[in-house]
Design an enzyme around this catalytic site. Structure first.
Site, PDB file in Angstrom:
ATOM      1  N   ARG A 157      -6.295   0.703   6.351  1.00 55.29           N
ATOM      2  CA  ARG A 157      -6.030   0.098   7.650  1.00 55.29           C
ATOM      3  C   ARG A 157      -5.547   1.118   8.677  1.00 55.29           C
ATOM      4  NH1 ARG A 157      -4.539  -3.617   3.987  1.00 55.29           N
ATOM      5  NH2 ARG A 157      -5.556  -5.626   4.118  1.00 55.29           N
TER       6      ARG A 157
ATOM      7  N   ASN B 173      10.788   0.716   3.454  1.00 56.48           N
ATOM      8  CA  ASN B 173       9.503   1.006   4.085  1.00 56.48           C
ATOM      9  C   ASN B 173       9.725   2.073   5.151  1.00 56.48           C
ATOM     10  OD1 ASN B 173       6.652   0.249   4.157  1.00 56.48           O
ATOM     11  ND2 ASN B 173       7.055  -0.441   6.241  1.00 56.48           N
TER      12      ASN B 173
ATOM     13  N   GLN C 263       0.312  -5.794  -4.129  1.00 51.70           N
ATOM     14  CA  GLN C 263      -0.893  -6.030  -3.342  1.00 51.70           C
ATOM     15  C   GLN C 263      -1.948  -4.964  -3.642  1.00 51.70           C
ATOM     16  OE1 GLN C 263       0.000  -7.367   0.900  1.00 51.70           O
ATOM     17  NE2 GLN C 263       1.979  -6.512   0.341  1.00 51.70           N
TER      18      GLN C 263
ATOM     19  N   CYS D 236     -19.741  -9.773 -14.537  1.00 51.67           N
ATOM     20  CA  CYS D 236     -21.056 -10.230 -14.135  1.00 51.67           C
ATOM     21  C   CYS D 236     -20.913 -11.603 -13.482  1.00 51.67           C
ATOM     22  CB  CYS D 236     -21.975 -10.313 -15.350  1.00 51.67           C
ATOM     23  SG  CYS D 236     -23.575 -11.094 -14.987  1.00 51.67           S
TER      24      CYS D 236
ATOM     25  N   ALA E 238       0.811  -1.220   0.000  1.00 57.16           N
ATOM     26  CA  ALA E 238       0.000   0.000   0.000  1.00 57.16           C
ATOM     27  C   ALA E 238       0.843   1.267   0.000  1.00 57.16           C
ATOM     28  CB  ALA E 238      -0.938   0.003   1.197  1.00 57.16           C
TER      29      ALA E 238
ATOM     30  N   HIS F 126      -4.096  -9.049  -5.393  1.00 56.87           N
ATOM     31  CA  HIS F 126      -5.438  -8.791  -4.861  1.00 56.87           C
ATOM     32  C   HIS F 126      -6.409  -8.297  -5.916  1.00 56.87           C
ATOM     33  CE1 HIS F 126      -3.296  -8.285  -0.725  1.00 56.87           C
ATOM     34  NE2 HIS F 126      -3.545  -9.545  -1.005  1.00 56.87           N
TER      35      HIS F 126
ATOM     36  N   THR G 201       5.465  -1.839   2.184  1.00 53.75           N
ATOM     37  CA  THR G 201       4.632  -2.826   2.861  1.00 53.75           C
ATOM     38  C   THR G 201       5.259  -3.218   4.184  1.00 53.75           C
ATOM     39  OG1 THR G 201       3.717  -5.081   2.767  1.00 53.75           O
ATOM     40  CG2 THR G 201       5.737  -4.678   1.533  1.00 53.75           C
ATOM     41  N   SER G 202       4.410  -3.420   5.191  1.00 51.95           N
ATOM     42  CA  SER G 202       4.888  -3.859   6.500  1.00 51.95           C
ATOM     43  C   SER G 202       4.989  -5.374   6.563  1.00 51.95           C
ATOM     44  CB  SER G 202       3.942  -3.359   7.600  1.00 51.95           C
ATOM     45  OG  SER G 202       2.636  -3.870   7.387  1.00 51.95           O
TER      46      SER G 202
ATOM     47  N   CYS H 296     -27.719  -8.886 -18.549  1.00 52.73           N
ATOM     48  CA  CYS H 296     -28.437 -10.151 -18.357  1.00 52.73           C
ATOM     49  C   CYS H 296     -29.195 -10.160 -17.030  1.00 52.73           C
ATOM     50  CB  CYS H 296     -27.463 -11.330 -18.405  1.00 52.73           C
ATOM     51  SG  CYS H 296     -26.488 -11.580 -16.894  1.00 52.73           S
TER      52      CYS H 296
END
Length: 242
Positions: free
Chosen positions: A35, A212, A102, A128, A23, A120, A189-190, A151
């Site tokens: 978060r 980080n 991610q 659909c 993130a 992700h 990222t952690s 549809c």
């Protein structure tokens, strides 16, 4: 030799670099990490984001899911930052073989990266649930209530919700990429979200780099740890193919 120079040297000598990002790569483009601001969401919504962004909630409270999703998960005006741009440049020079992310915002592709493994999923793909017809993200953004297919089926974003498994093909490609990398750069990222964070266990190379703002549980395993923003670090890098 300072940290940037050490990273620069690793890159200049590398034959196969893989980047794994979280993130923190997107926050520098103005996309918040939900978060870290649960309180903000709880002031507006009756449920915490982890509950809303679950498969069960999507099935049982689809309209409320989309109310949250449109307001808090779609940042279509966001632009790639220095990290995205530098990674795309690195790939063009055939030094980087894959970006594993991610994030679901598509900013790596917007910057020009070609091989992006989205653990992700992506907000840019929507299908659909009945007939599997594809819909672009603009249709989701502009629709009201629960978006419906021609549809009559419900349209679902191709993002991995809590309670859903990761795509096995994407995971297998990510494992293969990391296993074959001689330099693995992990940024923004952690390393606290599994199973994605577990991918680091497949790395067999000698140059593991963690970039980080805060420390991670894997710092002791890294050859180089830089506690700074990924965009700021990458902006200082320059490279040419050997």
């Amino acid at each position: 030799m300072n940290e940037i120079e050490m990273l620069q040297e690793m890159i200049s000598k590398a034959g196969n670099i893989v980047f794994f990002g979280g993130a923190g790569v997107s926050t520098e483009s103005g996309i918040p990490d939900f978060r870290s601001v649960d309180g903000l969401y709880n002031q507006t919504y009756r449920y915490p984001p982890e509950t809303i962004l679950s498969h069960e909630f999507f099935i049982n409270n689809t309209e409320e899911f989309y109310h949250f999703y449109r307001n808090k998960m779609l940042y279509l005006q966001a632009k790639p930052n220095d990290a995205h741009q530098k990674l795309a440049e690195l790939e063009k020079q055939q030094l980087l073989s894959a970006v594993i992310t991610q994030n679901i915002d598509g900013l790596h592709q917007l910057a020009g990266s070609k091989r992006v493994l989205e653990l992700h999923g992506s907000v840019h793909r929507n299908y659909c649930m009945r007939c599997h017809q594809f819909y672009p993200v603009n249709m989701i953004e502009e629709s009201q209530g629960v978006p419906k297919c021609s549809c009559g089926g419900t349209i679902k974003p191709d993002v991995v919700l809590y309670g859903e498994g990761l795509d096995s093909d994407v995971m297998n490609q990510s494992v293969a990429a990391i296993s074959n990398a001689d330099v693995l750069i992990i940024g923004g990222t952690s390393l606290g979200v599994y199973p994605a964070a577990g991918l680091i266990d497949y790395y067999r190379g000698r140059n593991l780099v963690l970039v980080n703002k805060s420390s991670t549980p894997m710092d002791s395993r890294a050859n180089l740890v830089i506690n700074d923003s990924i965009g700021k670090v990458f902006k200082q890098l320059k490279w040419s193919k050997k």
